[in-house]
Structure formats: structure tokens, C-alpha cells
Motif scaffolding. Structure first.
Motif, mmCIF file in Angstrom:
data_model
loop_
_atom_site.group_PDB
_atom_site.id
_atom_site.type_symbol
_atom_site.label_atom_id
_atom_site.label_comp_id
_atom_site.label_asym_id
_atom_site.label_seq_id
_atom_site.Cartn_x
_atom_site.Cartn_y
_atom_site.Cartn_z
ATOM 1 N N ARG A 1 0.836 -1.208 0.000
ATOM 2 C CA ARG A 1 0.000 0.000 0.000
ATOM 3 C C ARG A 1 0.872 1.260 0.000
ATOM 4 O O ARG A 1 0.570 2.228 -0.713
ATOM 5 C CB ARG A 1 -0.927 -0.006 1.209
ATOM 6 C CG ARG A 1 -1.884 1.194 1.219
ATOM 7 C CD ARG A 1 -2.912 1.095 2.317
ATOM 8 N NE ARG A 1 -3.723 2.302 2.379
ATOM 9 C CZ ARG A 1 -4.636 2.549 3.309
ATOM 10 N NH1 ARG A 1 -4.867 1.637 4.259
ATOM 11 N NH2 ARG A 1 -5.325 3.673 3.305
ATOM 12 N N GLU B 1 2.368 1.517 -3.601
ATOM 13 C CA GLU B 1 1.371 1.856 -4.621
ATOM 14 C C GLU B 1 0.844 3.279 -4.434
ATOM 15 O O GLU B 1 0.615 4.005 -5.415
ATOM 16 C CB GLU B 1 0.227 0.846 -4.597
ATOM 17 C CG GLU B 1 0.632 -0.535 -5.107
ATOM 18 C CD GLU B 1 -0.547 -1.481 -5.207
ATOM 19 O OE1 GLU B 1 -1.705 -1.026 -5.096
ATOM 20 O OE2 GLU B 1 -0.314 -2.696 -5.394
ATOM 21 N N GLU B 2 0.649 3.718 -3.201
ATOM 22 C CA GLU B 2 0.219 5.096 -2.964
ATOM 23 C C GLU B 2 1.268 6.087 -3.477
ATOM 24 O O GLU B 2 0.931 7.126 -4.059
ATOM 25 C CB GLU B 2 -0.040 5.327 -1.477
ATOM 26 C CG GLU B 2 -1.313 4.687 -0.961
ATOM 27 C CD GLU B 2 -1.495 4.905 0.533
ATOM 28 O OE1 GLU B 2 -0.524 5.346 1.200
ATOM 29 O OE2 GLU B 2 -2.602 4.634 1.035
ATOM 30 N N ARG C 1 1.123 6.117 -7.324
ATOM 31 C CA ARG C 1 -0.054 6.838 -7.838
ATOM 32 C C ARG C 1 0.094 8.340 -7.648
ATOM 33 O O ARG C 1 -0.347 9.138 -8.476
ATOM 34 C CB ARG C 1 -1.326 6.341 -7.147
ATOM 35 C CG ARG C 1 -1.720 4.921 -7.535
ATOM 36 C CD ARG C 1 -3.190 4.652 -7.255
ATOM 37 N NE ARG C 1 -3.536 4.867 -5.861
ATOM 38 C CZ ARG C 1 -3.477 3.930 -4.916
ATOM 39 N NH1 ARG C 1 -3.064 2.710 -5.233
ATOM 40 N NH2 ARG C 1 -3.821 4.198 -3.675
ATOM 41 N N HIS D 1 1.375 7.237 -11.753
ATOM 42 C CA HIS D 1 0.866 5.926 -12.120
ATOM 43 C C HIS D 1 -0.632 5.842 -11.852
ATOM 44 O O HIS D 1 -1.141 6.460 -10.919
ATOM 45 C CB HIS D 1 1.584 4.823 -11.344
ATOM 46 C CG HIS D 1 2.967 4.553 -11.836
ATOM 47 N ND1 HIS D 1 3.268 3.555 -12.735
ATOM 48 C CD2 HIS D 1 4.145 5.176 -11.566
ATOM 49 C CE1 HIS D 1 4.565 3.563 -12.989
ATOM 50 N NE2 HIS D 1 5.123 4.539 -12.291
ATOM 51 N N THR D 2 -1.328 5.073 -12.676
ATOM 52 C CA THR D 2 -2.754 4.878 -12.474
ATOM 53 C C THR D 2 -2.985 3.768 -11.454
ATOM 54 O O THR D 2 -2.080 2.985 -11.143
ATOM 55 C CB THR D 2 -3.442 4.493 -13.795
ATOM 56 O OG1 THR D 2 -2.961 3.196 -14.212
ATOM 57 C CG2 THR D 2 -3.154 5.524 -14.895
ATOM 58 N N ARG D 3 -4.198 3.703 -10.958
ATOM 59 C CA ARG D 3 -4.533 2.647 -10.008
ATOM 60 C C ARG D 3 -4.375 1.270 -10.647
ATOM 61 O O ARG D 3 -4.046 0.293 -9.969
ATOM 62 C CB ARG D 3 -5.974 2.841 -9.519
ATOM 63 C CG ARG D 3 -6.409 1.877 -8.429
ATOM 64 C CD ARG D 3 -7.798 2.218 -7.931
ATOM 65 N NE ARG D 3 -7.821 3.492 -7.244
ATOM 66 C CZ ARG D 3 -7.552 3.664 -5.955
ATOM 67 N NH1 ARG D 3 -7.222 2.618 -5.214
ATOM 68 N NH2 ARG D 3 -7.629 4.859 -5.417
ATOM 69 N N ALA E 1 -0.311 0.568 -11.055
ATOM 70 C CA ALA E 1 0.522 0.691 -9.858
ATOM 71 C C ALA E 1 0.949 -0.660 -9.277
ATOM 72 O O ALA E 1 2.115 -0.812 -8.868
ATOM 73 C CB ALA E 1 -0.187 1.529 -8.798
#
Length: 339
Positions: free
Chosen positions: A130, A133-134, A137, A141-143, A146
Motif C-alpha cells: 500500500r 502503490e500510494e 499513484r 501511475h494509475t490505479r 501501480a
């Protein structure tokens, strides 16, 4: 900006910590340039001020710190914007940058940091995935893409992607170090400050991490590597700055410094390596609250004379810059090496 222009030009950086009964001279009159594609290593014994340098550049010092000097960041990156929202073209002085701009535009975006203690810098209630990825983004980066980007970054830093699903307290020290490195690399910053990035890693992972930093430079980024590991500096650095008792005492190309150091302290550090004389540096460094007026290494140096009671200025050598009244000559070094 040409490739010969410094991405970061630090001039006269001085950091003092005011305590109730003393002043800590953490960094003194530090000058250092870092260019795109260059990896500069800052080495020295623990407590000499290496990590304070990185924290000062990013405004991460406590309130009792007083910082003077300049640290001009020259970048045409659109991620660095002025108060009117326009892309910043003029150099930005990191030491005079408003805290809001440092937090929102500099840290992470333009200047990345691999912290010395990653376990204390990771959010404990979020898994590594998390967190990563957060971060991805937040930097374009897109969801949807990611997760795959996070897996690629994990592999790049030597971390099993499955380990991203763990919380920080479930990671070993070395795994937390690799996650912190991935988080610093995720925004693809032009400048990376790596503060002891190989802490807690075994030798193969140390080499893996160092090679990753080297590839970053080869791709055009700049890296300031802060380390006590001389072998690490020798492996990947273009130049090495040797720091002692808050000051840089020598700065030279890596190969030249390891072959013929100019400062007695640099030579003593190299002699302490197992593959060399394996001889410890004599004596102890001075307290940063009670530094002598002259050369701080004089009390440990067999070349010291009354002249050393005055602080030496930097002078050029055949290979670099050294601050010493009695620098070593290459002929002396050759005479000391057994045939």
C-alpha cells in the motif's frame, strides 16, 4: 543545464545544534557539488556529521538546529514550481526554501531520501504494497498499473513482491531497508540522498543495492551516498569526500583517493581496512561540542606541528582537494607499501 553544471551546489553549509549547556558543531563550512550522472560518496567515522548533511538539505532537522550557507538545486524538472505555480527555472536554495515547498515539491519529487533507519520512517498501519502503490499513484501511475510497477520496483531492490503484503513490523531490518529504497526510487527523483542504504544487508544484497544506485547515475540521475563502508564507496562512487569532525578534509576521484590519499586521516581510514594494514585509526575523534581551533585531526596525527593549530584551507593536489598543512605525497605512500 549542461551535464557539467552541478545539479546541487552546496557552499558553506554549517549546522549547529544548541543544547542547554553546549553547542554541537555538526557540519562546518561544507562545500560540495553533485552533477547529473555522478555518484558522490561521503565517508567517515560515525558521528562526523554525514547524516546531518542529508537532513539539512531536506529541512529535516530539529528546532534547535541553526543552518547557514547555500544549497542551490538546479533542475528544469516541472515537478519543482514557484509560488505562482509556474515551472521553476532558476536555482532553488534548499536551505532557504519555505517548509511547505520542501514538503510538497522537493522531498520525494525532486530529491529522494533513503533513510538511515527505515523501520522508524515507514507507516506502521500500512503494508509495504500500500505504501509503494500510494507513492506510485501520487507520482503519475494509475490505479491499474501501480500494482505491476510496485512488483517491478520490489524486484529491482532485491525484495520478493510477496513481502510487500507485510506490515513494517513483520519485515526484517534488511527487508525494511529495501522497501525504503523502493519508496525513494518510486518517484524517479533527479537527485537521491542515500543515507547508509546498505544497513542490515548481507554482502550480495549490498552489492545489488550499490549496483542499482550506479545504474541510476548511468541513466542521468545524481546520487549522494553517505556511508561508513569504504568498500561500497570504492565500488560505485565517481568521487569520494572524506568527512572528519564536521568538516570535509579531502575530496578526490575515487581511484585516486584509494591509490594515493592526500590527508593523513584518509590514509588512516584506508589502513584500517582488512585488505590493507588492518590497523585502527589511533586515538579518538574530538567531541563535536569541543572542537579545537585548528585541525581537528592533529591530536591523532603523527605529522602534526604547531602550524596545525590553525585551521588548514583546501588546496589542490594532482588528484583532488585536501585540507591539510602537511598532506601526504605519493612517494611517501609508495615507500610505506611493502614490496
Amino acid at each position: 543545464m549542461t551535464t557539467t553544471d552541478p545539479l546541487l551546489a552546496v557552499a558553506g553549509l554549517t549546522v549547529r545544534f544548541r543544547l542547554p549547556d553546549a553547542v554541537v558543531h555538526a557540519v562546518t563550512d561544507l562545500h560540495l557539488d553533485i552533477r547529473p550522472g555522478e555518484l558522490v560518496a561521503v565517508v567517515g567515522e560515525s558521528g562526523c556529521g554525514k547524516s546531518v548533511l542529508a537532513h539539512a538539505l531536506l529541512g529535516l532537522l530539529p528546532r534547535n538546529a541553526t543552518v547557514t550557507g547555500r544549497a542551490l538545486l538546479r533542475t528544469d524538472s516541472a515537478r519543482l514550481r514557484g509560488g505562482d505555480g509556474a515551472a521553476q527555472s532558476a536555482p532553488v536554495d534548499l536551505l532557504d526554501c519555505p517548509p511547505r515547498q520542501l514538503a510538497r515539491q522537493v522531498r520525494g519529487r525532486v530529491v529522494g531520501l533513503v533513510p538511515q533507519s527505515p523501520a522508524t520512517s515507514l507507516t506502521p498501519v500500512r503494508t509495504g504494497r500500500r505504501l509503494l502503490e500510494e507513492t506510485l499513484r501520487a507520482h503519475g501511475h494509475t490505479r491499474a498499473d501501480a500494482p505491476a510497477a510496485a512488483d517491478r520496483l520490489a524486484v529491482d531492490v532485491g525484495l520478493d513482491p510477496a513481502d510487500l503484503d507485510r506490515y513494517p513490523h513483520e519485515l526484517s531490518g534488511g527487508m525494511a531497508q529495501r522497501l525504503a529504497t523502493a519508496l525513494a526510487l518510486a518517484p524517479d527523483p533527479p537527485l537521491l540522498l542515500a543515507d547508509e542504504p546498505t544497513t542490515g544487508l548481507d554482502r550480495p544484497l549490498v552489492d545489488h543495492t550499490l549496483d542499482l544506485l550506479r545504474r541510476r547515475c548511468d541513466a542521468g540521475a545524481a546520487v549522494l551516498l553517505i556511508t561508513h563502508d569504504l568498500a561500497a564507496a570504492q565500488r560505485v562512487a565517481d568521487t569520494v569526500a572524506v568527512m572528519y569532525a564536521s568538516r570535509i578534509v579531502e575530496h578526490a576521484p575515487t581511484e585516486a583517493l584509494f591509490e594515493a590519499p592526500g590527508h593523513p586521516y584518509s590514509a588512516a581510514l584506508l589502513d584500517a581496512l582488512p585488505q590493507r594494514a588492518f590497523r585502527p585509526v589511533p586515538g579518538h575523534p574530538p567531541m563535536l561540542t569541543d572542537l579545537p581551533a585548528g585541525c581537528a585531526f592533529a591530536a591523532r596525527c603523527d605529522r602534526a606541528t604547531p602550524t596545525c593549530r590553525v585551521q588548514p584551507a583546501f588546496t589542490g593536489t594532482r588528484s583532488g582537494q585536501v585540507a591539510c598543512h602537511h598532506p601526504l605525497e605519493h612517494a611517501e605512500l609508495c615507500a610505506e607499501v611493502p614490496a
